[in-house]
Write a protein that holds these residues in place. Structure first.
Motif, PDB file in Angstrom:
ATOM      1  N   UNK A 142       0.911  -1.392   0.695  1.00 48.50           N
ATOM      2  CA  UNK A 142       0.061   0.073  -0.062  1.00 48.50           C
ATOM      3  C   UNK A 142       1.163   1.492  -0.055  1.00 48.50           C
ATOM      4  N   UNK A 143       1.887   1.513   1.075  1.00 46.13           N
ATOM      5  CA  UNK A 143       2.832   2.497   1.299  1.00 46.13           C
ATOM      6  C   UNK A 143       3.561   2.320  -0.662  1.00 46.13           C
ATOM      7  N   UNK A 144       4.019   1.138  -1.260  1.00 51.74           N
ATOM      8  CA  UNK A 144       4.247   1.436  -2.560  1.00 51.74           C
ATOM      9  C   UNK A 144       3.600   1.957  -3.941  1.00 51.74           C
ATOM     10  N   UNK A 145       2.292   1.894  -3.621  1.00 54.57           N
ATOM     11  CA  UNK A 145       1.259   1.916  -4.668  1.00 54.57           C
ATOM     12  C   UNK A 145       1.199   3.589  -4.221  1.00 54.57           C
ATOM     13  N   UNK A 146       0.697   4.471  -2.879  1.00 57.54           N
ATOM     14  CA  UNK A 146       0.948   5.757  -2.974  1.00 57.54           C
ATOM     15  C   UNK A 146       1.814   6.361  -4.164  1.00 57.54           C
ATOM     16  N   UNK A 147       3.273   5.749  -4.302  1.00 53.92           N
ATOM     17  CA  UNK A 147       3.862   6.626  -5.508  1.00 53.92           C
ATOM     18  C   UNK A 147       4.016   6.464  -6.452  1.00 53.92           C
ATOM     19  N   UNK A 148       3.487   4.500  -6.803  1.00 50.04           N
ATOM     20  CA  UNK A 148       3.052   4.885  -7.981  1.00 50.04           C
ATOM     21  C   UNK A 148       2.041   5.393  -8.962  1.00 50.04           C
ATOM     22  N   UNK A 149       0.909   5.822  -7.717  1.00 49.62           N
ATOM     23  CA  UNK A 149       0.281   6.236  -8.784  1.00 49.62           C
ATOM     24  C   UNK A 149       0.918   8.248  -8.883  1.00 49.62           C
ATOM     25  N   UNK A 150       1.446   8.396  -7.954  1.00 53.15           N
ATOM     26  CA  UNK A 150       2.305  10.069  -8.167  1.00 53.15           C
ATOM     27  C   UNK A 150       2.858  10.646  -9.033  1.00 53.15           C
ATOM     28  N   UNK A 151       3.527   9.049  -9.568  1.00 55.28           N
ATOM     29  CA  UNK A 151       4.344   8.690 -10.437  1.00 55.28           C
ATOM     30  C   UNK A 151       3.261   8.397 -12.545  1.00 55.28           C
ATOM     31  N   UNK A 152       2.304   7.748 -11.542  1.00 54.89           N
ATOM     32  CA  UNK A 152       2.244   7.332 -13.065  1.00 54.89           C
ATOM     33  C   UNK A 152       1.054   8.552 -13.824  1.00 54.89           C
ATOM     34  N   UNK A 153       0.902   9.054 -12.525  1.00 52.41           N
ATOM     35  CA  UNK A 153       0.103  10.257 -12.667  1.00 52.41           C
ATOM     36  C   UNK A 153       1.025  12.060 -13.914  1.00 52.41           C
ATOM     37  N   UNK A 154       2.370  11.986 -12.662  1.00 52.03           N
ATOM     38  CA  UNK A 154       2.739  12.841 -13.312  1.00 52.03           C
ATOM     39  C   UNK A 154       3.408  12.623 -14.881  1.00 52.03           C
ATOM     40  N   UNK A 155       3.599  11.557 -15.053  1.00 56.54           N
ATOM     41  CA  UNK A 155       3.784  10.796 -16.619  1.00 56.54           C
ATOM     42  C   UNK A 155       2.419  11.476 -17.370  1.00 56.54           C
ATOM     43  N   UNK A 156       1.754  11.165 -17.267  1.00 59.31           N
ATOM     44  CA  UNK A 156       0.097  11.585 -18.118  1.00 59.31           C
ATOM     45  C   UNK A 156      -0.311  12.802 -18.049  1.00 59.31           C
ATOM     46  N   UNK A 157       0.289  13.805 -16.815  1.00 59.05           N
ATOM     47  CA  UNK A 157      -0.116  15.162 -17.251  1.00 59.05           C
ATOM     48  C   UNK A 157       0.850  15.795 -17.649  1.00 59.05           C
ATOM     49  N   UNK A 158       2.543  15.209 -18.047  1.00 58.14           N
ATOM     50  CA  UNK A 158       3.337  16.098 -18.479  1.00 58.14           C
ATOM     51  C   UNK A 158       3.063  15.483 -20.555  1.00 58.14           C
ATOM     52  N   UNK A 159       2.979  14.030 -20.626  1.00 59.30           N
ATOM     53  CA  UNK A 159       3.089  13.197 -21.611  1.00 59.30           C
ATOM     54  C   UNK A 159       1.164  13.947 -22.363  1.00 59.30           C
ATOM     55  N   UNK A 160       0.755  13.197 -21.658  1.00 64.97           N
ATOM     56  CA  UNK A 160      -0.784  13.077 -22.298  1.00 64.97           C
ATOM     57  C   UNK A 160      -1.050  14.823 -22.389  1.00 64.97           C
ATOM     58  N   UNK A 161      -1.303  15.348 -21.619  1.00 64.99           N
ATOM     59  CA  UNK A 161      -2.581  16.283 -21.110  1.00 64.99           C
ATOM     60  C   UNK A 161      -1.417  17.159 -22.203  1.00 64.99           C
ATOM     61  N   UNK A 162      -0.298  17.905 -21.444  1.00 64.40           N
ATOM     62  CA  UNK A 162       0.662  19.187 -21.814  1.00 64.40           C
ATOM     63  C   UNK A 162       0.926  18.599 -23.167  1.00 64.40           C
ATOM     64  N   UNK A 163       1.148  17.125 -23.683  1.00 65.89           N
ATOM     65  CA  UNK A 163       1.400  16.872 -24.752  1.00 65.89           C
ATOM     66  C   UNK A 163       3.175  17.624 -24.989  1.00 65.89           C
ATOM     67  N   UNK A 164       4.326  17.390 -23.690  1.00 61.56           N
ATOM     68  CA  UNK A 164       5.682  18.038 -24.087  1.00 61.56           C
ATOM     69  C   UNK A 164       6.439  16.787 -23.474  1.00 61.56           C
ATOM     70  N   UNK A 165       7.649  16.950 -24.285  1.00 59.09           N
ATOM     71  CA  UNK A 165       8.743  15.702 -24.764  1.00 59.09           C
ATOM     72  C   UNK A 165       8.473  15.622 -22.651  1.00 59.09           C
TER      73      UNK A 165
END
Length: 346
Positions: A142-165
């Motif tokens: 459960x403690x590791x899953x929290x960081x998984x969510x944070x990292x995936x959310x950052x990647x989704x925001x950068x790559x998909x929402x902002x369309x940035x490299x």
């Protein structure tokens, strides 16, 4: 196209040094660190640590016959430590759109798993019901899953929402590790609490040997976490301020992270992984050779199903003078009392 030009120019700026002596002319500039002196040393040390983690996991699986929550939690910790030793290979290759997601996701996830396992172990040693038995594995996951969510959310925001490299600055990379730092601090607090508990309090439920083992586990856990805190303070300070202040900001960023990964991996492996495997194997050895137990033991001359001897079969039985069974002593005693009573009346 403009983003690709920016990335290529950034890569050239990050690796504007001369070609290392061990690199061939056909090797791309992004891989020069792999054949540099510091890169070869880091690869050798981290590779040895990775091999040690695999060997310890195999020993733990083959030696221990108990499939308990503590065993699975220790396997998760060793797996995360092996991931820490594997990460320097990713940071020795220059930052690119291909290596950036791996750096962002894997770095934070493996450290959150390792520090989460240490935090859950501290709770288990303190006797908390939240991390007892198989719940220790659930707390770690459960403690590791929290960081998984944070990292995936950052990647989704950068790559998909902002369309940035995918790219980040050193301060941004350090900011992504805030949750990991909180886990490290919480694990250290719990370890210090457990050390104080083992040194101050006394319980008659444990023998002297058990108390010494608990003190040793508490001390090793505190030392491991304090050394990890020191490593993190050094590499975060150098990455966010020190390298830029010394004018080494692009060139020393990746080497600092690689050295920090290797150093922290060995701290976790020697301070907690190896010692816990030794403790668990020693505990299994004791259970395989338990002390002798004479519960339900019967003499080989007497069958276990035989009934207790009674009557004339009993060696303590005596036959009265008149041949009656078990009544001679009682009758003679009554007659003696009656004679005394007659004499008293006279």
């Amino acid at each position: 196209m403009d983003l690709q030009r920016e990335n290529s120019s950034m890569d050239l700026q990050r690796g504007n040094g001369s070609r290392p002596a061990g690199c061939g002319p056909a090797l791309a500039q992004a891989y020069w660190a792999l054949c540099d002196v510091w890169g070869v040393v880091v690869q050798a040390v981290s590779g040895l640590g990775l091999l040690s983690c695999v060997v310890l996991m195999l020993v733990l699986l083959l030696w221990s016959r108990r499939r308990s929550g503590a065993l699975v939690a220790l396997l998760l910790f060793l797996l995360a430590t092996a991931g820490i030793f594997a990460l320097p290979y990713c940071f020795m290759i220059s930052l690119s759109p291909q290596t950036c997601p791996v750096r962002v996701f894997a770095f934070s996830v493996v450290f959150s798993t390792a520090f989460g396992a240490l935090l859950a172990r501290g709770l288990a040693l303190l006797g908390a019901a939240l991390a007892r038995g198989w719940r220790e594995v659930c707390v770690t996951a459960a403690l590791a899953l929290v960081q998984v969510i944070v990292a995936v959310e950052w990647l989704l925001v950068v790559l998909l929402q902002d369309k940035r490299t995918c790219q980040f600055s050193p301060p941004e990379f350090a900011m992504l590790q805030i949750y990991v730092m909180l886990l490290l601090a919480a694990a250290l607090v719990l370890a210090l609490s457990f050390l104080r508990h083992t040194c101050v309090t006394y319980s008659y439920n444990y023998s002297g040997l058990t108390r010494r083992w608990k003190k040793l586990q508490a001390g090793l856990l505190v030392i491991t976490l304090m050394l990890s805190v020191s490593v993190w303070i050094v590499w975060v300070t150098l990455l966010t301020y020190g390298n830029r202040a010394m004018g080494r900001s692009p060139d020393w960023d990746d080497p600092v992270i690689c050295v920090a990964l290797t150093a922290n991996g060995w701290v976790l492996l020697l301070g907690h992984g190896l010692t816990q495997v030794c403790f668990m194997c020693r505990s299994d050895t004791r259970t395989k050779n338990p002390p002798l137990d004479f519960t339900g033991w019967t003499s080989p001359r007497t069958p276990a199903s035989a009934e207790p001897r009674t009557g004339s079969d009993n060696s303590g039985f005596q036959v009265d003078a008149d041949g009656s069974r078990g009544t001679g002593r009682k009758d003679s005693h009554v007659e003696h009392v009656q004679k005394l009573y007659t004499l008293f009346q006279q």
